[in-house]
Each structure stands twice: as structure tokens, then as C-alpha cells.
Design an enzyme around this catalytic site. Sequence first.
Site, PDB file in Angstrom:
ATOM      1  N   GLY A  12      28.518 -61.466  64.323  1.00  0.00           N
ATOM      2  CA  GLY A  12      26.938 -61.772  64.642  1.00  0.00           C
ATOM      3  C   GLY A  12      26.276 -60.382  64.821  1.00  0.00           C
ATOM      4  N   ALA A  50      15.120 -49.446  60.687  1.00  0.00           N
ATOM      5  CA  ALA A  50      14.046 -48.983  59.904  1.00  0.00           C
ATOM      6  C   ALA A  50      14.532 -50.073  58.631  1.00  0.00           C
ATOM      7  CB  ALA A  50      14.010 -47.680  59.454  1.00  0.00           C
ATOM      8  N   LYS A  78       5.695 -49.988  58.738  1.00  0.00           N
ATOM      9  CA  LYS A  78       6.434 -49.020  58.168  1.00  0.00           C
ATOM     10  C   LYS A  78       5.784 -48.900  56.747  1.00  0.00           C
ATOM     11  CE  LYS A  78      10.719 -47.101  56.151  1.00  0.00           C
ATOM     12  NZ  LYS A  78      12.011 -47.417  56.115  1.00  0.00           N
ATOM     13  N   PRO A  96       6.589 -43.306  49.741  1.00  0.00           N
ATOM     14  CA  PRO A  96       5.655 -44.385  49.979  1.00  0.00           C
ATOM     15  C   PRO A  96       6.212 -45.831  49.305  1.00  0.00           C
ATOM     16  CG  PRO A  96       4.605 -43.412  48.225  1.00  0.00           C
ATOM     17  CD  PRO A  96       5.920 -42.748  48.494  1.00  0.00           C
ATOM     18  N   LEU A 333      28.350 -54.340  56.779  1.00  0.00           N
ATOM     19  CA  LEU A 333      29.267 -53.281  56.998  1.00  0.00           C
ATOM     20  C   LEU A 333      30.626 -53.461  56.473  1.00  0.00           C
ATOM     21  CD1 LEU A 333      28.079 -51.832  60.298  1.00  0.00           C
ATOM     22  CD2 LEU A 333      27.323 -50.755  58.065  1.00  0.00           C
ATOM     23  N   THR A 344      18.557 -48.624  53.464  1.00  0.00           N
ATOM     24  CA  THR A 344      18.991 -49.784  52.516  1.00  0.00           C
ATOM     25  C   THR A 344      20.028 -50.670  53.030  1.00  0.00           C
ATOM     26  OG1 THR A 344      20.574 -47.868  51.757  1.00  0.00           O
ATOM     27  CG2 THR A 344      18.537 -48.143  50.556  1.00  0.00           C
ATOM     28  N   ILE A 346      20.270 -53.000  55.549  1.00  0.00           N
ATOM     29  CA  ILE A 346      19.654 -54.306  55.522  1.00  0.00           C
ATOM     30  C   ILE A 346      19.423 -55.067  54.407  1.00  0.00           C
ATOM     31  CG2 ILE A 346      17.931 -55.939  57.088  1.00  0.00           C
ATOM     32  CD1 ILE A 346      18.341 -54.120  59.339  1.00  0.00           C
ATOM     33  N   GLY A 434      18.043 -54.345  40.667  1.00  0.00           N
ATOM     34  CA  GLY A 434      18.174 -53.288  41.836  1.00  0.00           C
ATOM     35  C   GLY A 434      17.095 -52.365  42.228  1.00  0.00           C
TER      36      GLY A 434
HETATM   37  C1  LIG Z   1      24.209 -44.495  62.149  1.00  0.00           C
HETATM   38  C2  LIG Z   1      23.649 -45.638  61.569  1.00  0.00           C
HETATM   39  C3  LIG Z   1      22.476 -45.593  61.235  1.00  0.00           C
HETATM   40  C4  LIG Z   1      21.690 -46.915  60.695  1.00  0.00           C
HETATM   41  N1  LIG Z   1      20.485 -47.246  60.282  1.00  0.00           N
HETATM   42  C5  LIG Z   1      20.280 -48.026  59.731  1.00  0.00           C
HETATM   43  C6  LIG Z   1      18.671 -48.281  59.416  1.00  0.00           C
HETATM   44  O1  LIG Z   1      17.683 -47.674  59.647  1.00  0.00           O
HETATM   45  N2  LIG Z   1      18.199 -49.546  58.506  1.00  0.00           N
HETATM   46  C7  LIG Z   1      19.283 -50.302  58.194  1.00  0.00           C
HETATM   47  O2  LIG Z   1      18.932 -51.246  57.176  1.00  0.00           O
HETATM   48  N3  LIG Z   1      20.456 -50.256  58.460  1.00  0.00           N
HETATM   49  C8  LIG Z   1      21.100 -49.131  59.110  1.00  0.00           C
HETATM   50  N4  LIG Z   1      22.290 -49.042  59.469  1.00  0.00           N
HETATM   51  C9  LIG Z   1      23.050 -50.071  59.104  1.00  0.00           C
HETATM   52  C10 LIG Z   1      22.959 -51.191  60.011  1.00  0.00           C
HETATM   53  O3  LIG Z   1      23.240 -50.851  61.476  1.00  0.00           O
HETATM   54  C11 LIG Z   1      23.982 -52.210  59.479  1.00  0.00           C
HETATM   55  O4  LIG Z   1      23.802 -52.502  58.351  1.00  0.00           O
HETATM   56  C12 LIG Z   1      23.736 -53.614  60.298  1.00  0.00           C
HETATM   57  O5  LIG Z   1      24.066 -53.267  61.744  1.00  0.00           O
HETATM   58  C13 LIG Z   1      24.720 -54.553  60.066  1.00  0.00           C
HETATM   59  O6  LIG Z   1      26.002 -54.467  60.724  1.00  0.00           O
HETATM   60  P1  LIG Z   1      26.924 -55.691  60.455  1.00  0.00           P
HETATM   61  O7  LIG Z   1      26.403 -57.039  60.944  1.00  0.00           O
HETATM   62  O8  LIG Z   1      27.522 -55.546  59.299  1.00  0.00           O
HETATM   63  O9  LIG Z   1      28.210 -55.156  61.556  1.00  0.00           O
HETATM   64  P2  LIG Z   1      27.987 -55.205  63.168  1.00  0.00           P
HETATM   65  O10 LIG Z   1      27.067 -54.692  63.795  1.00  0.00           O
HETATM   66  O11 LIG Z   1      29.084 -54.041  63.781  1.00  0.00           O
HETATM   67  O12 LIG Z   1      28.654 -56.482  63.536  1.00  0.00           O
HETATM   68  C14 LIG Z   1      29.877 -56.877  63.464  1.00  0.00           C
HETATM   69  C15 LIG Z   1      30.125 -58.233  64.181  1.00  0.00           C
HETATM   70  O13 LIG Z   1      31.506 -58.648  64.099  1.00  0.00           O
HETATM   71  C16 LIG Z   1      32.034 -59.071  65.279  1.00  0.00           C
HETATM   72  N5  LIG Z   1      33.602 -58.773  65.310  1.00  0.00           N
HETATM   73  C17 LIG Z   1      34.358 -57.654  65.004  1.00  0.00           C
HETATM   74  N6  LIG Z   1      35.505 -57.808  64.870  1.00  0.00           N
HETATM   75  C18 LIG Z   1      35.859 -59.050  65.648  1.00  0.00           C
HETATM   76  C19 LIG Z   1      36.752 -59.753  66.250  1.00  0.00           C
HETATM   77  N7  LIG Z   1      38.085 -59.055  66.034  1.00  0.00           N
HETATM   78  N8  LIG Z   1      36.473 -60.953  66.556  1.00  0.00           N
HETATM   79  C20 LIG Z   1      35.220 -61.637  66.812  1.00  0.00           C
HETATM   80  N9  LIG Z   1      34.176 -60.778  66.254  1.00  0.00           N
HETATM   81  C21 LIG Z   1      34.418 -59.639  65.650  1.00  0.00           C
HETATM   82  C22 LIG Z   1      31.390 -58.279  66.314  1.00  0.00           C
HETATM   83  O14 LIG Z   1      31.513 -58.733  67.511  1.00  0.00           O
HETATM   84  C23 LIG Z   1      29.875 -58.125  65.833  1.00  0.00           C
HETATM   85  O15 LIG Z   1      29.353 -59.387  66.384  1.00  0.00           O
HETATM   86  C24 LIG Z   1      22.608 -48.223  60.163  1.00  0.00           C
HETATM   87  C25 LIG Z   1      24.027 -47.812  60.388  1.00  0.00           C
HETATM   88  C26 LIG Z   1      24.568 -46.728  61.001  1.00  0.00           C
HETATM   89  C27 LIG Z   1      25.959 -46.418  61.196  1.00  0.00           C
END
Ligand SMILES: Cc1cc2nc3c(=O)[nH]c(=O)nc-3n(C[C@H](O)[C@H](O)[C@H](O)COP(=O)(O)OP(=O)(O)OC[C@H]3O[C@@H](n4cnc5c(N)ncnc54)[C@H](O)[C@@H]3O)c2cc1C
Length: 510
Positions: A12, A50, A78, A96, A333, A344, A346, A434
Site C-alpha cells: 500500500g 517530485a 512543477k 523544462p 520498487l 521517473t 512514479i 517511452g
Molecule cells: C531516495 C528516494 C527518493 C525518491 N524520490 C522520488 C521522486 O522524487 N519521485 C518519484 O517519482 N519517485 C521517487 N522515489 C521512488 C518512490 O519512492 C517509489 O517509487 C514509490 O514510493 C513507490 O514505492 P512502492 O509503493 O513501490 O513501495 P513502498 O513504498 O516500499 O511500499 C511497499 C508496500 O508493501 C508493503 N509490504 C511489504 N512487505 C510486506 C509484507 N510482508 N506484508 C504486507 N505488506 C508488505 C508495505 O507495507 C508497503 O505498503 C524515490 C525513492 C527513493 C529511494
Amino acid sequence: MPAPLKVVIVGGGTSGWMSAAALVAGLPPGLCEVRLVESDEIGIVGVGEATLPQIKDFNDHIGVDEADFMRQTQATFKLGIEFVDWGFKGSSYIHPFGVHGKPLGGVPFYQYWAKARLNGRVDDLGDYSLPIVASRQNRFAFPSTDEDGLSSNFAYAYHFDAHLYARFLRGFAEARGLRRTEGRIVDVTLKPEDGHIASIRLESGEVIAGDLFIDCSGFRSLLMGQALGVGYEDWTPWLPCDRAYAVPCERAGALTPYTRSTAREAGWQWRIPLQHRTGNGYVYSSRFISDDEAAATLLANLDGEAQGDPRPLRFQAGRRETSWSRNCIAIGLASGFLEPLESTSIYLIQVAITNLLKLLPGRAIDPALVSEFNRLIDVEYGRVRDFLILHYHLNGRDDAPLWRYCREMPVPDSLTSRMALFEHRGHIAKYKDGLFQPPSWLAVFVGQGLLPAGYDPLVDNVPQEHILRELDQFRADVAQTVEAMRDHGGFVADFCAAPANRPLSSRVAS
Ligand SMILES: Cc1cc2nc3c(=O)[nH]c(=O)nc-3n(C[C@H](O)[C@H](O)[C@H](O)COP(=O)(O)OP(=O)(O)OC[C@H]3O[C@@H](n4cnc5c(N)ncnc54)[C@H](O)[C@@H]3O)c2cc1C
């Protein structure tokens, strides 16, 4: 009518809730039954603040009201990204969300600029871009709907609080019938006959079966990586940053309508202005700096007082070998990570969701759908990878080992040929699929000091005096149009001011 397809979303974070919102809003009623499982204890990464302009299409498509979304996520507008000290120390340019100039005689405007430059005219390409000039003056307006006009030739994205965006989408999806379950997944069962995922088991003992599983479990890649054993391609040799510290600070000064990325000794620092605070982070390579030094560098370079201690994050640049395997699709991720230099991640979530909706399978999964999905995602990752590498490779800095390494490292052939084409006479090939398109490549090529040695011969069809007149006129038009735009802070205050003192989520990834 056949029974609905049971779709189980694991996770989530931004990817889980974007997937959930799109599925419940985008599919005909009764086609799917969507369930999402997330663990509050584990939490989310939540630093995606962002974005790129495509996020607006996503929100519009699912039916989100823009002002409401911005209010609830403390969002700002932005217009691009400013890169400070990337080409060389003391340099600055903006990538830009829009074009430079307007084509003349079917030839891109910058070709005329390139010829004028080779003939001795010295000026800044950025002066011919409305979003760049507006960014420099902290101004904003919505693009006009006049198709040919200067003020319709740009797009915008948002900066927002990623925790609040996930919360916002959760409310949106639950209101449309999505079922959410809180709990930690401890086991995954595969079907013996074909290795497809049959079910997941929670710590509570509950077993959740499904037809299709969407792995949004973050870096853990619980289903795709762990349960199905799909390997990971490591792109660290090209993108050496592997850690980050993130810390918000108090807002200070004007509300800027752009993200700032400042190159530092062993990586770069982001600055993302939100309504209630400024997001900051230092993305660095652990080969070139210690964690303590990185945290100290970040804290020494904030606009205002830090709100807490810097939070460490670790990652590996690269992606899963496939994003769709058997009855599982990895999004976010869980499918890969390319550092946030061009915001990129999101976007990559969004294209995976869009393609999933286009290629949604039935209970029996046709391999043609799987291979087309994987091909499309492959293209997207490859495009983003090359564009990110360009920023590192094309640096003129000689003050630190990271920058020397990046300048000298071998890069993918696809990037070498793009650079050679541009250097020869400014040609930039347009991608069919792309990110990123020619205006983006142009901004980074020129911004980081790669200038064409020649220009398109068609430019010689236009007399030099005419070219110079066009350049002067366009630059004046940009300046005048920006003059009429509003101050960004005032625009945000009127359009989407968030309720004051909104408490922030304190959930943090373990
Ligand atoms: C340093 C950094 C900077 C970033 N900056 C940007 C940005 O500026 N712009 C951008 O587009 N993206 C950015 N990103 C990427 C962005 O943070 C991710 O793409 C976004 O948060 C998506 O994450 P996610 O939902 O895939 O994973 P997560 O946010 O890690 O969510 C994972 C989910 O899985 C659940 N989960 C995991 N294991 C279990 C389990 N065993 N049981 C139940 N639930 C579980 C967790 O509870 C959570 O709800 C950045 C990332 C990093 C590391």
C-alpha cells in the site's frame, strides 16, 4: 456473466494505491474484485515527492479533482528541474517540461539557435523556453488551450507529500469498493502444476487466494523476487549511487515551481518545495563517501531548520528481468529502481498500470499479453536509464573521483550513438515509445556542455537576418508572456491552499 477476476495487490505504497485506484475506477463494474494487503508495521518508502507531467493524465483519467488532490497532499506545481553544478561547478540549467522556441520551415527551432551560435551569437537557450523563464522568476499559470500559442507549449507536474498521496488514493479506492486488509504477509503458496501464485498467508493466519497478483511490496519484491525467484539486473556500473539520506526542513523564501538537483562530491542533493515544508535528500554512492559525511553534507545544505534526523535509504539501480511472470505483475520498487534524478519512478508505476489495464488477462493468461507487457516496460526502463546516465557521463567536473569515474565509464551503445548524432549536427531522434523526447535531451545536452559542431543544412534555406529577427522576437514574446503570469506562491494559495497545520503521517519503512 463469469465470476469476477480476483486481483490481489500486495503493498500500500504509492504503487499499491495507484494500482488500486486505477483498477477500481478504470474497469467496468463486475470485471474484477480488487483487494489490497498492506502492513502498517512495515510502512512505505514515501519519498516520491517530485513527479512528471504524466501524473496529471493519471489523476484526470481516474477522475480526481485537481484542486482537491493538491490541497490534500500539500502539493505545489512543477515546471521542470534545475541542475546546479552538474556540467561544472558554478553552472546551472533547467530541464523544462516544454519546448524551446517554435519550429521554422519544418526544422526545430534550436537548429537556428545552433547556427546563430556558430556564427558568434552568445545567448542562453533557456531564454527561449517559457517554463524556464517562468521558473527563474517563480511564476506559474496553467497552459492555455490555444493549440499554437506560446502559452500552450508547456506542461506541468506536481511536488507532493507521498504519504498524503497514498492516503488520498486509499480514500478514493475504498469509496469505490476496494477491500483493504492490514497485516504482514508471511508466506506465499505456489500451484504445483504451473508455479503460479495460489495464495498469500498473513501473520494472522488468514489465507487470501487470487487469480492475479500485483506485487507492490517495494524493495522486498515479496512475490516477483522472493516467491517467483525472478532475477535482478544490476545497473550500478552506470548509475553508481546506491544510498540516500532524506530529511524535510522548514520552508524558507519564495515557493519555487521547480525541483532543484545540486551535484555534490559523491552524488547530488534534491530540494522539493511543498506547501508545508521543503523535502531534501542526498543521493550518493557509498563507494565515494561515508554515510556520516553524506548525512553531514545534507544537514549543512538546507534552506531552513531540519525537521528530524536524516532517514537512510539503500537501493540498487536496476530492474527485475521481467515485470510480469506467471500470474504476477510487479509494479513500483518491486519491479526495479532508477534513482530519482529525473523523478521517473512514479511515472514508471503509471506506465505499468496503464499497460496492465490495456493488457488485462482473464483467468487463463495468454503469453502474448505477458510478452507485450514485458517489452513495453523494458523499453521504458531502457529509455530512462540512458537519460539518467547522460547526466553523470556528460559532466565536466574534475574535483571528485565519482565525477571522473562517470565521465570515463563505458556507457550503453544506445546512448553513445545519441550523443554522437547530437554532437555532429544537433540531430535528436524521436522515440516512438517511452520517455524522454527531444526537448528533454536538448536541455541536458546543452545544459551539460555538449554543443553541436554543425546544424541541419535545411536551416540555410532561411536568410540569417530572418533567423536573428525570429530569435529576438521569440525571446521577447517569452519574456512578455511570463511577465503576465502569477507568482507561484500566490497561485497555489488561491487555487489549492492546504488546511493549516495538517498533521503529517509518521509511518516509516523498516
Ligand atoms: C531516495 C528516494 C527518493 C525518491 N524520490 C522520488 C521522486 O522524487 N519521485 C518519484 O517519482 N519517485 C521517487 N522515489 C521512488 C518512490 O519512492 C517509489 O517509487 C514509490 O514510493 C513507490 O514505492 P512502492 O509503493 O513501490 O513501495 P513502498 O513504498 O516500499 O511500499 C511497499 C508496500 O508493501 C508493503 N509490504 C511489504 N512487505 C510486506 C509484507 N510482508 N506484508 C504486507 N505488506 C508488505 C508495505 O507495507 C508497503 O505498503 C524515490 C525513492 C527513493 C529511494
